[in-house]
Design a protein around this motif. Sequence first.
Motif, PDB file in Angstrom:
ATOM      1  N   GLU A  51      89.132 -18.972 -34.123  1.00 39.05           N
ATOM      2  CA  GLU A  51      89.392 -17.652 -33.360  1.00 39.05           C
ATOM      3  C   GLU A  51      89.155 -18.074 -32.104  1.00 39.05           C
ATOM      4  O   GLU A  51      89.709 -17.773 -31.083  1.00 39.05           O
ATOM      5  N   ARG A  52      88.015 -18.785 -31.830  1.00 40.48           N
ATOM      6  CA  ARG A  52      87.725 -19.260 -30.573  1.00 40.48           C
ATOM      7  C   ARG A  52      88.530 -20.138 -29.704  1.00 40.48           C
ATOM      8  O   ARG A  52      89.024 -19.996 -28.459  1.00 40.48           O
ATOM      9  N   THR A  83      85.871 -19.911 -39.501  1.00 39.77           N
ATOM     10  CA  THR A  83      86.724 -18.685 -38.890  1.00 39.77           C
ATOM     11  C   THR A  83      86.414 -18.399 -37.419  1.00 39.77           C
ATOM     12  O   THR A  83      87.286 -18.342 -36.671  1.00 39.77           O
ATOM     13  N   LYS A 100      91.957 -20.269 -30.393  1.00 34.76           N
ATOM     14  CA  LYS A 100      93.134 -19.442 -30.072  1.00 34.76           C
ATOM     15  C   LYS A 100      92.901 -18.999 -28.583  1.00 34.76           C
ATOM     16  O   LYS A 100      93.856 -19.088 -27.880  1.00 34.76           O
TER      17      LYS A 100
END
Length: 156
Positions: A48-49, A44, A51
């Motif tokens: 997220e990073r 996860t 993105k």
Amino acid sequence: MMIKDFIREDLILNPLVANSSDEALKIISDLLYSKKYVKDSFYTALIEREKHFPTGLLIDGINVAIPHTDCVHVINPCIGVGVLQKPINFKNMGNPTEDVAVDIIFVLALNEPHGQIELLRQLMTLFQDRELLESIKSAKNSTETYNVITSFESVI
């Protein structure tokens, strides 16, 4: 800290069959998690990073991605490698609106923030060697991929 200190043959997937960057990162993250290198939060955090800070790099026809995340998600440092059966798109590090068809993924799982810069420098040196990238891309399996990468290490 050298690349060879973090590369393990059992953390190389060749071929890696995936249809998207998320799927490829999930497969590699699951492998690292199953071998107790990363926490269950690693995948996860990677997504997220990615993105916000894309990691696709255009490198002279053999493109790579170097996804990584914060050290709080790592138990034991390593690099997971995926040699894709067919290229998949990552966003371009230099131009996040552009896609990069990536051939090789190096997932960095480091537990010391300052080590990341040195390892990235070494990887960039590796990426400048077109013949080496071609050898990694054309390696037939994980053992061959491991041997190609670690032979480069003995040179620098």
